[in-house]
Design an enzyme around this catalytic site. Sequence first.
Site, PDB file in Angstrom:
ATOM      1  N   LYS A  23       0.827  -1.212   0.000  1.00 27.36           N
ATOM      2  CA  LYS A  23       0.000   0.000   0.000  1.00 27.36           C
ATOM      3  C   LYS A  23       0.859   1.260   0.000  1.00 27.36           C
ATOM      4  CE  LYS A  23      -1.957   1.746   3.988  1.00 27.36           C
ATOM      5  NZ  LYS A  23      -1.631   3.183   4.051  1.00 27.36           N
ATOM      6  N   ASN A  24       1.840   1.298   0.881  1.00 24.58           N
ATOM      7  CA  ASN A  24       2.600   2.547   1.033  1.00 24.58           C
ATOM      8  C   ASN A  24       3.584   2.793  -0.113  1.00 24.58           C
ATOM      9  OD1 ASN A  24       1.172   3.023   3.304  1.00 24.58           O
ATOM     10  ND2 ASN A  24       2.852   2.701   4.744  1.00 24.58           N
ATOM     11  N   ARG A  92      -5.183  10.005   4.452  1.00 18.63           N
ATOM     12  CA  ARG A  92      -4.135  10.925   4.854  1.00 18.63           C
ATOM     13  C   ARG A  92      -3.124  11.159   3.718  1.00 18.63           C
ATOM     14  NH1 ARG A  92      -0.348  14.143   7.921  1.00 18.63           N
ATOM     15  NH2 ARG A  92       1.602  13.477   7.027  1.00 18.63           N
ATOM     16  N   CYS A 116      -5.677   8.095   9.317  1.00 18.62           N
ATOM     17  CA  CYS A 116      -5.689   7.502  10.659  1.00 18.62           C
ATOM     18  C   CYS A 116      -5.582   8.569  11.743  1.00 18.62           C
ATOM     19  CB  CYS A 116      -4.483   6.570  10.821  1.00 18.62           C
ATOM     20  SG  CYS A 116      -4.725   4.924  10.207  1.00 18.62           S
ATOM     21  N   ARG A 121      -0.337  14.799  12.868  1.00 17.52           N
ATOM     22  CA  ARG A 121       0.158  14.571  11.507  1.00 17.52           C
ATOM     23  C   ARG A 121       0.308  15.868  10.698  1.00 17.52           C
ATOM     24  NH1 ARG A 121      -1.434   8.628   9.519  1.00 17.52           N
ATOM     25  NH2 ARG A 121       0.659   8.802   8.739  1.00 17.52           N
ATOM     26  N   PRO A 122       1.246  16.699  11.117  1.00 15.79           N
ATOM     27  CA  PRO A 122       1.455  17.973  10.422  1.00 15.79           C
ATOM     28  C   PRO A 122       2.067  17.792   9.034  1.00 15.79           C
ATOM     29  CG  PRO A 122       3.115  17.633  12.126  1.00 15.79           C
ATOM     30  CD  PRO A 122       2.171  16.463  12.211  1.00 15.79           C
ATOM     31  N   ILE A 123       2.021  18.842   8.218  1.00 14.30           N
ATOM     32  CA  ILE A 123       2.626  18.773   6.875  1.00 14.30           C
ATOM     33  C   ILE A 123       3.630  19.917   6.682  1.00 14.30           C
ATOM     34  CG2 ILE A 123       0.743  17.499   5.766  1.00 14.30           C
ATOM     35  CD1 ILE A 123      -0.283  20.195   4.678  1.00 14.30           C
ATOM     36  N   ASP A 124       4.154  20.427   7.807  1.00 20.46           N
ATOM     37  CA  ASP A 124       5.068  21.569   7.707  1.00 20.46           C
ATOM     38  C   ASP A 124       6.342  21.256   6.905  1.00 20.46           C
ATOM     39  OD1 ASP A 124       5.440  19.843   9.893  1.00 20.46           O
ATOM     40  OD2 ASP A 124       6.668  21.280  10.981  1.00 20.46           O
ATOM     41  N   ASP A 306       4.374   0.965  11.874  1.00 21.72           N
ATOM     42  CA  ASP A 306       3.163   0.334  11.342  1.00 21.72           C
ATOM     43  C   ASP A 306       3.017  -1.125  11.798  1.00 21.72           C
ATOM     44  OD1 ASP A 306       2.603   2.679  10.077  1.00 21.72           O
ATOM     45  OD2 ASP A 306       2.865   1.935   8.039  1.00 21.72           O
ATOM     46  N   ILE A 328       7.489   7.442  16.748  1.00 23.83           N
ATOM     47  CA  ILE A 328       7.105   8.107  15.486  1.00 23.83           C
ATOM     48  C   ILE A 328       5.773   8.862  15.620  1.00 23.83           C
ATOM     49  CG2 ILE A 328       6.794   7.826  12.979  1.00 23.83           C
ATOM     50  CD1 ILE A 328       9.532   6.828  13.821  1.00 23.83           C
ATOM     51  N   ARG A 398      -8.704  -0.627   4.275  1.00 25.25           N
ATOM     52  CA  ARG A 398      -7.851   0.405   3.666  1.00 25.25           C
ATOM     53  C   ARG A 398      -6.505  -0.183   3.247  1.00 25.25           C
ATOM     54  NH1 ARG A 398      -6.196   4.470   7.511  1.00 25.25           N
ATOM     55  NH2 ARG A 398      -4.886   4.891   5.736  1.00 25.25           N
TER      56      ARG A 398
HETATM   57  C1  UD1 Z   1       4.157   7.110   6.235  1.00 17.80           C
HETATM   58  C2  UD1 Z   1       3.294   5.882   6.068  1.00 17.80           C
HETATM   59  C3  UD1 Z   1       2.789   5.429   7.423  1.00 17.80           C
HETATM   60  C4  UD1 Z   1       3.968   5.198   8.356  1.00 17.80           C
HETATM   61  C5  UD1 Z   1       4.870   6.423   8.416  1.00 17.80           C
HETATM   62  C6  UD1 Z   1       6.151   6.193   9.217  1.00 17.80           C
HETATM   63  C7  UD1 Z   1       2.289   6.102   3.886  1.00 17.80           C
HETATM   64  C8  UD1 Z   1       1.053   6.319   3.089  1.00 17.80           C
HETATM   65  N1  UD1 Z   1       2.168   6.201   5.216  1.00 17.80           N
HETATM   66  O1  UD1 Z   1       3.341   8.119   6.811  1.00 17.80           O
HETATM   67  O2  UD1 Z   1       2.044   4.219   7.229  1.00 17.80           O
HETATM   68  O3  UD1 Z   1       3.453   4.928   9.642  1.00 17.80           O
HETATM   69  O4  UD1 Z   1       5.266   6.800   7.087  1.00 17.80           O
HETATM   70  O5  UD1 Z   1       6.846   5.118   8.704  1.00 17.80           O
HETATM   71  O6  UD1 Z   1       3.353   5.808   3.358  1.00 17.80           O
HETATM   72  N2  UD1 Z   1       6.077  14.982  10.533  1.00 17.80           N
HETATM   73  C9  UD1 Z   1       6.089  16.341  10.821  1.00 17.80           C
HETATM   74  N3  UD1 Z   1       5.908  17.210   9.793  1.00 17.80           N
HETATM   75  C10 UD1 Z   1       5.697  16.803   8.508  1.00 17.80           C
HETATM   76  C11 UD1 Z   1       5.686  15.415   8.224  1.00 17.80           C
HETATM   77  C12 UD1 Z   1       5.878  14.520   9.271  1.00 17.80           C
HETATM   78  O7  UD1 Z   1       6.282  16.741  11.966  1.00 17.80           O
HETATM   79  O8  UD1 Z   1       5.539  17.641   7.617  1.00 17.80           O
HETATM   80  C13 UD1 Z   1       6.273  14.001  11.643  1.00 17.80           C
HETATM   81  C14 UD1 Z   1       5.008  13.186  11.909  1.00 17.80           C
HETATM   82  O9  UD1 Z   1       4.134  13.866  12.766  1.00 17.80           O
HETATM   83  C15 UD1 Z   1       5.571  11.934  12.512  1.00 17.80           C
HETATM   84  C16 UD1 Z   1       6.909  11.763  11.802  1.00 17.80           C
HETATM   85  O10 UD1 Z   1       7.225  13.033  11.235  1.00 17.80           O
HETATM   86  O11 UD1 Z   1       5.822  12.129  13.893  1.00 17.80           O
HETATM   87  C17 UD1 Z   1       6.909  10.708  10.726  1.00 17.80           C
HETATM   88  O12 UD1 Z   1       5.932  10.975   9.781  1.00 17.80           O
HETATM   89  P1  UD1 Z   1       6.088  10.541   8.247  1.00 17.80           P
HETATM   90  O13 UD1 Z   1       7.310   9.710   8.073  1.00 17.80           O
HETATM   91  O14 UD1 Z   1       5.945  11.764   7.419  1.00 17.80           O
HETATM   92  O15 UD1 Z   1       4.834   9.622   8.043  1.00 17.80           O
HETATM   93  P2  UD1 Z   1       3.819   9.621   6.834  1.00 17.80           P
HETATM   94  O16 UD1 Z   1       4.523   9.905   5.562  1.00 17.80           O
HETATM   95  O17 UD1 Z   1       2.633  10.435   7.197  1.00 17.80           O
END
Ligand code: UD1
Length: 419
Positions: A23-24, A92, A116, A121-124, A306, A328, A398
């Site tokens: 999936k990922n 997400r 989830c 889950r920020p996107i900064d 995961d 994480i 999912r």
């Molecule tokens: C992806 C996977 C998810 C997995 C995760 C960690 C997909 C679709 N999802 O999620 O299944 O659990 O990797 O292996 O591939 N963070 C920030 N700012 C950001 C982005 C992330 O602070 O802009 C933080 C998150 O809050 C979290 C950490 O970074 O604490 C890791 O997140 P990230 O690796 O980005 O996970 P996803 O890509 O959302």
Amino acid sequence: MQGRYIVTGGHPLAGEVMLQGAKNAVLPILAASLLCRRCQLLGCPDLTDVDSACHILEYLGCRTRREGDVLTTEFNGSGKSEIPAPLMEEMRSSIIFLSVMIARYHQAVISMPGGCQLGPRPIDYHLAALEKMGVQVRRDQGKLYCRCEGRLTGAQIALPFPSVGATETVLLAAVTARGETVLTNAAREPEIADLIGFLRRCGAKIRLCAGGDIAVEGVDRLEGCIYPVMADRIVLSTYLSLLAAAGGEICIRRGSREHNKAFCHLCETMGMRLWESGGDLYARVAGRLKSPGKVRTMPYPGFPTDSQPMFLAACTLAEGTSVFTETIFENRFGAAYELGKMGARINIADRIAIVEGVPALTAARLRCPDLRGGASLVVAAAAAEGSSTIEEIHHILRGYENFAPNLRGLGVDIIEERG
Ligand code: UD1
């Protein structure tokens, strides 16, 4: 779609299963297909998250067609550059479409992503990287408005944390940007390598540097390609967790230790026997397993967050105490309350869960909190005495293809009721 599983536990597993596509890996590859004319993904798993990604692609001007496990995407050039909130909220990972929309249309509008409930889950990191590549970002009424003058420009980007999603955003923005992008502190998850494999086959120029940096030389456009999606390492860890909980012997076709070394190592520490033969992974558990001691989730190649919920469910039955540290995501012990109804002994303080192994679990009526939390309830129910009912399985669908039939192939007594 609402539905439930009825799982009658207490028998050892016996049987085999074919591992689905990841999936990922497939979700960012699907987003990348918006940059190509025509792509064919082989071994594309049939999941509701893949359906959600296809809905977004269709909306953005890309036709999608599934024949068995082959998914074909075809860009028809008449796309929009705004994803409506209901489509964004379906999953997400819809954030992954942001950079491809900007690369394709030089603008994009999205609302904040769904998915989830694992924490904020920020996107900064995604936005800061795109800004470095020339994107202006404006927030208004819960929406993000992004725009750039012409093509994106390559940049030096250092991520504060090796975020999987932010690494994918940068890769997808950089492949058709003007000039070179160098990404430092990139995520090293195998799904990133699969995305890079796909992009390279489409003509992208991507170099992995010593020390882990990723250098991308932008090209004018990507061609399409035919690409086999990698096997799902998290689903593999789910099957091994089931075996750790219920005992028995199974064969996972297409399975290997390769992307699951940290996970497999802990299974072996507990007393599971694992061996590979002919491209498949075999596993056996005889008798009660020992607790693995300390389990700490980390970015790859560490123990995957995961896999943590399913492994924790298995450890509720192991002999001794296990200590889980979740580094994480903040909210990743969502299934613990449900496991408690079955007699599991779990104490949670902040990001640490202490699990005191019990000799047996009892069946209960359970509710899936999220995707992997839901899978962890199935793990526990397959080992518990009696019939458990697991509600809200749409979370599980999912990420798991044909979950009930696949588990029946492993000898789990599971019935799926749709309703
Ligand atoms: C992806 C996977 C998810 C997995 C995760 C960690 C997909 C679709 N999802 O999620 O299944 O659990 O990797 O292996 O591939 N963070 C920030 N700012 C950001 C982005 C992330 O602070 O802009 C933080 C998150 O809050 C979290 C950490 O970074 O604490 C890791 O997140 P990230 O690796 O980005 O996970 P996803 O890509 O959302």
